[in-house]
Design a protein around this motif. Structure first.
Motif, PDB file in Angstrom:
ATOM      1  N   ARG A  41      45.118  58.861  30.179  1.00 55.90           N
ATOM      2  CA  ARG A  41      46.209  57.998  30.657  1.00 55.90           C
ATOM      3  C   ARG A  41      45.666  56.925  31.593  1.00 55.90           C
ATOM      4  NH1 ARG A  41      49.069  58.696  35.258  1.00 55.90           N
ATOM      5  NH2 ARG A  41      48.452  60.878  35.357  1.00 55.90           N
ATOM      6  N   HIS A  42      44.783  57.308  32.499  1.00 52.93           N
ATOM      7  CA  HIS A  42      44.204  56.336  33.438  1.00 52.93           C
ATOM      8  C   HIS A  42      43.441  55.241  32.701  1.00 52.93           C
ATOM      9  CE1 HIS A  42      44.164  59.443  36.957  1.00 52.93           C
ATOM     10  NE2 HIS A  42      45.370  59.084  36.603  1.00 52.93           N
ATOM     11  N   LEU A  43      42.617  55.646  31.746  1.00 51.07           N
ATOM     12  CA  LEU A  43      41.812  54.658  31.019  1.00 51.07           C
ATOM     13  C   LEU A  43      42.675  53.744  30.161  1.00 51.07           C
ATOM     14  CD1 LEU A  43      38.760  56.852  29.974  1.00 51.07           C
ATOM     15  CD2 LEU A  43      38.915  55.208  31.865  1.00 51.07           C
ATOM     16  N   LEU A  44      43.642  54.305  29.454  1.00 49.66           N
ATOM     17  CA  LEU A  44      44.507  53.471  28.604  1.00 49.66           C
ATOM     18  C   LEU A  44      45.381  52.536  29.431  1.00 49.66           C
ATOM     19  CD1 LEU A  44      45.457  56.087  25.891  1.00 49.66           C
ATOM     20  CD2 LEU A  44      43.949  54.100  25.628  1.00 49.66           C
ATOM     21  N   THR A  45      45.905  53.030  30.550  1.00 48.76           N
ATOM     22  CA  THR A  45      46.710  52.173  31.428  1.00 48.76           C
ATOM     23  C   THR A  45      45.861  51.053  32.016  1.00 48.76           C
ATOM     24  OG1 THR A  45      48.196  53.994  31.975  1.00 48.76           O
ATOM     25  CG2 THR A  45      48.189  52.116  33.481  1.00 48.76           C
ATOM     26  N   GLY A  46      44.658  51.398  32.472  1.00 50.03           N
ATOM     27  CA  GLY A  46      43.763  50.379  33.024  1.00 50.03           C
ATOM     28  C   GLY A  46      43.381  49.343  31.983  1.00 50.03           C
ATOM     29  N   ARG A  52      41.216  42.207  29.409  1.00 52.38           N
ATOM     30  CA  ARG A  52      40.067  41.364  29.091  1.00 52.38           C
ATOM     31  C   ARG A  52      38.896  42.161  28.536  1.00 52.38           C
ATOM     32  NH1 ARG A  52      37.601  36.709  32.953  1.00 52.38           N
ATOM     33  NH2 ARG A  52      36.054  35.974  31.485  1.00 52.38           N
ATOM     34  N   SER A  53      38.628  43.347  29.113  1.00 52.88           N
ATOM     35  CA  SER A  53      37.502  44.145  28.629  1.00 52.88           C
ATOM     36  C   SER A  53      37.741  45.633  28.880  1.00 52.88           C
ATOM     37  CB  SER A  53      36.202  43.722  29.296  1.00 52.88           C
ATOM     38  OG  SER A  53      35.163  44.577  28.847  1.00 52.88           O
ATOM     39  N   PRO A  54      38.272  46.344  27.894  1.00 53.26           N
ATOM     40  CA  PRO A  54      38.438  47.789  28.049  1.00 53.26           C
ATOM     41  C   PRO A  54      37.124  48.503  28.370  1.00 53.26           C
ATOM     42  CG  PRO A  54      39.722  47.019  26.192  1.00 53.26           C
ATOM     43  CD  PRO A  54      38.866  45.861  26.644  1.00 53.26           C
ATOM     44  N   ARG A  55      36.028  48.015  27.844  1.00 52.24           N
ATOM     45  CA  ARG A  55      34.726  48.639  28.122  1.00 52.24           C
ATOM     46  C   ARG A  55      34.400  48.559  29.613  1.00 52.24           C
ATOM     47  NH1 ARG A  55      30.118  50.273  25.317  1.00 52.24           N
ATOM     48  NH2 ARG A  55      31.099  49.849  23.325  1.00 52.24           N
ATOM     49  N   LEU A  56      34.685  47.423  30.244  1.00 58.47           N
ATOM     50  CA  LEU A  56      34.450  47.303  31.687  1.00 58.47           C
ATOM     51  C   LEU A  56      35.374  48.229  32.472  1.00 58.47           C
ATOM     52  CD1 LEU A  56      33.925  43.459  32.185  1.00 58.47           C
ATOM     53  CD2 LEU A  56      32.232  45.291  32.398  1.00 58.47           C
ATOM     54  N   VAL A  57      36.606  48.389  32.007  1.00 56.41           N
ATOM     55  CA  VAL A  57      37.543  49.305  32.658  1.00 56.41           C
ATOM     56  C   VAL A  57      36.991  50.728  32.619  1.00 56.41           C
ATOM     57  CG1 VAL A  57      39.830  50.381  32.473  1.00 56.41           C
ATOM     58  CG2 VAL A  57      39.599  47.901  32.273  1.00 56.41           C
ATOM     59  N   VAL A  58      36.529  51.153  31.458  1.00 52.39           N
ATOM     60  CA  VAL A  58      35.991  52.506  31.305  1.00 52.39           C
ATOM     61  C   VAL A  58      34.756  52.693  32.186  1.00 52.39           C
ATOM     62  CG1 VAL A  58      34.958  54.137  29.675  1.00 52.39           C
ATOM     63  CG2 VAL A  58      36.971  52.804  29.005  1.00 52.39           C
ATOM     64  N   ASN A  59      33.832  51.747  32.132  1.00 48.99           N
ATOM     65  CA  ASN A  59      32.634  51.834  32.978  1.00 48.99           C
ATOM     66  C   ASN A  59      32.996  51.871  34.457  1.00 48.99           C
ATOM     67  OD1 ASN A  59      30.168  51.989  31.462  1.00 48.99           O
ATOM     68  ND2 ASN A  59      30.651  49.978  30.650  1.00 48.99           N
ATOM     69  N   GLY A  60      33.939  51.039  34.863  1.00 46.62           N
ATOM     70  CA  GLY A  60      34.361  50.992  36.261  1.00 46.62           C
ATOM     71  C   GLY A  60      35.013  52.286  36.714  1.00 46.62           C
ATOM     72  N   TRP A  61      35.819  52.885  35.832  1.00 42.58           N
ATOM     73  CA  TRP A  61      36.504  54.125  36.184  1.00 42.58           C
ATOM     74  C   TRP A  61      35.495  55.249  36.407  1.00 42.58           C
ATOM     75  CZ3 TRP A  61      37.547  59.103  34.453  1.00 42.58           C
ATOM     76  CH2 TRP A  61      38.657  59.719  35.015  1.00 42.58           C
ATOM     77  N   PHE A  62      34.524  55.363  35.513  1.00 42.56           N
ATOM     78  CA  PHE A  62      33.506  56.396  35.690  1.00 42.56           C
ATOM     79  C   PHE A  62      32.639  56.104  36.920  1.00 42.56           C
ATOM     80  CE2 PHE A  62      34.258  57.429  31.120  1.00 42.56           C
ATOM     81  CZ  PHE A  62      34.654  58.746  31.328  1.00 42.56           C
ATOM     82  N   ALA A  63      32.307  54.843  37.162  1.00 37.71           N
ATOM     83  CA  ALA A  63      31.520  54.478  38.347  1.00 37.71           C
ATOM     84  C   ALA A  63      32.278  54.837  39.627  1.00 37.71           C
ATOM     85  CB  ALA A  63      31.180  52.985  38.322  1.00 37.71           C
ATOM     86  N   LEU A  64      33.587  54.615  39.642  1.00 39.03           N
ATOM     87  CA  LEU A  64      34.413  54.957  40.798  1.00 39.03           C
ATOM     88  C   LEU A  64      34.304  56.444  41.114  1.00 39.03           C
ATOM     89  CD1 LEU A  64      36.596  53.996  42.845  1.00 39.03           C
ATOM     90  CD2 LEU A  64      38.279  54.680  41.139  1.00 39.03           C
ATOM     91  N   HIS A  65      34.151  57.254  40.073  1.00 41.29           N
ATOM     92  CA  HIS A  65      34.043  58.700  40.248  1.00 41.29           C
ATOM     93  C   HIS A  65      32.586  59.166  40.360  1.00 41.29           C
ATOM     94  CE1 HIS A  65      38.206  58.398  38.860  1.00 41.29           C
ATOM     95  NE2 HIS A  65      38.371  59.461  39.591  1.00 41.29           N
ATOM     96  N   GLY A  66      31.645  58.226  40.405  1.00 38.26           N
ATOM     97  CA  GLY A  66      30.242  58.576  40.575  1.00 38.26           C
ATOM     98  C   GLY A  66      29.617  59.251  39.373  1.00 38.26           C
ATOM     99  N   THR A  72      26.729  53.275  23.614  1.00 31.26           N
ATOM    100  CA  THR A  72      26.288  52.793  22.318  1.00 31.26           C
ATOM    101  C   THR A  72      27.209  51.637  21.965  1.00 31.26           C
ATOM    102  OG1 THR A  72      27.742  54.262  21.056  1.00 31.26           O
ATOM    103  CG2 THR A  72      25.534  55.106  21.612  1.00 31.26           C
ATOM    104  N   ALA A  73      27.033  51.047  20.812  1.00 32.21           N
ATOM    105  CA  ALA A  73      27.852  49.904  20.413  1.00 32.21           C
ATOM    106  C   ALA A  73      29.336  50.238  20.349  1.00 32.21           C
ATOM    107  CB  ALA A  73      27.384  49.371  19.059  1.00 32.21           C
ATOM    108  N   ASP A  74      29.672  51.486  19.995  1.00 30.27           N
ATOM    109  CA  ASP A  74      31.090  51.816  19.817  1.00 30.27           C
ATOM    110  C   ASP A  74      31.573  53.004  20.647  1.00 30.27           C
ATOM    111  OD1 ASP A  74      29.690  53.737  18.435  1.00 30.27           O
ATOM    112  OD2 ASP A  74      30.962  53.687  16.658  1.00 30.27           O
ATOM    113  N   GLN A  75      30.753  53.482  21.610  1.00 31.06           N
ATOM    114  CA  GLN A  75      31.177  54.611  22.437  1.00 31.06           C
ATOM    115  C   GLN A  75      30.579  54.559  23.832  1.00 31.06           C
ATOM    116  OE1 GLN A  75      29.979  58.201  20.402  1.00 31.06           O
ATOM    117  NE2 GLN A  75      31.967  58.388  19.398  1.00 31.06           N
ATOM    118  N   ILE A  76      31.304  55.158  24.753  1.00 34.38           N
ATOM    119  CA  ILE A  76      30.791  55.450  26.088  1.00 34.38           C
ATOM    120  C   ILE A  76      30.954  56.955  26.269  1.00 34.38           C
ATOM    121  CG2 ILE A  76      31.162  55.203  28.571  1.00 34.38           C
ATOM    122  CD1 ILE A  76      32.047  52.329  28.052  1.00 34.38           C
TER     123      ILE A  76
END
Length: 106
Positions: A41-46, A52-66, A72-76
């Motif tokens: 839910r957090h990732l989809l809402t973000g 602009r960039s769902p990939r940046l949202v996902v990377n940022g969310w995981f970075a926030l949690h350390g 890869t080209a199609d997965q995190i």
């Protein structure tokens, strides 16, 4: 939250089409723990809010949690604190196409 260095926020409706966000700046507050159940839910809402960039949202969310990620080209993929891994998949235009969290498959 990451831009402000805040451990969280509280969103409140302020009108028919208006929302206000309260962001605490107390250094004694700890960020919320990574919750695999709430993660999709957090990732989809973000991704919806910051389209602009769902990939940046996902990377940022995981970075926030350390949490470190492998891309890869199609997965995190990110390890979960409780074991297993979270796998976020992207379609050919960069949208989130799937989120799976659970034990690592053999």
């Amino acid at each position: 939250m990451a831009v402000l260095g805040a451990p969280g926020y509280i969103g409140q409706e302020a009108g028919p089409e208006t929302r206000v966000y309260f962001v605490p700046q107390d250094p004694q507050l700890q960020p919320a723990r990574l919750d695999p159940v709430a993660m999709p839910r957090h990732l989809l809402t973000g991704a919806q809010l910051f389209a602009r960039s769902p990939r940046l949202v996902v990377n940022g969310w995981f970075a926030l949690h350390g949490v470190s990620v492998q891309e890869t080209a199609d997965q995190i993929t990110a390890p979960l604190p409780s074991g297993g891994a979270a796998v976020v998949s992207f379609d050919s235009v960069g949208r989130i196409s799937g989120i799976n969290a659970g034990p690592v498959s053999a």
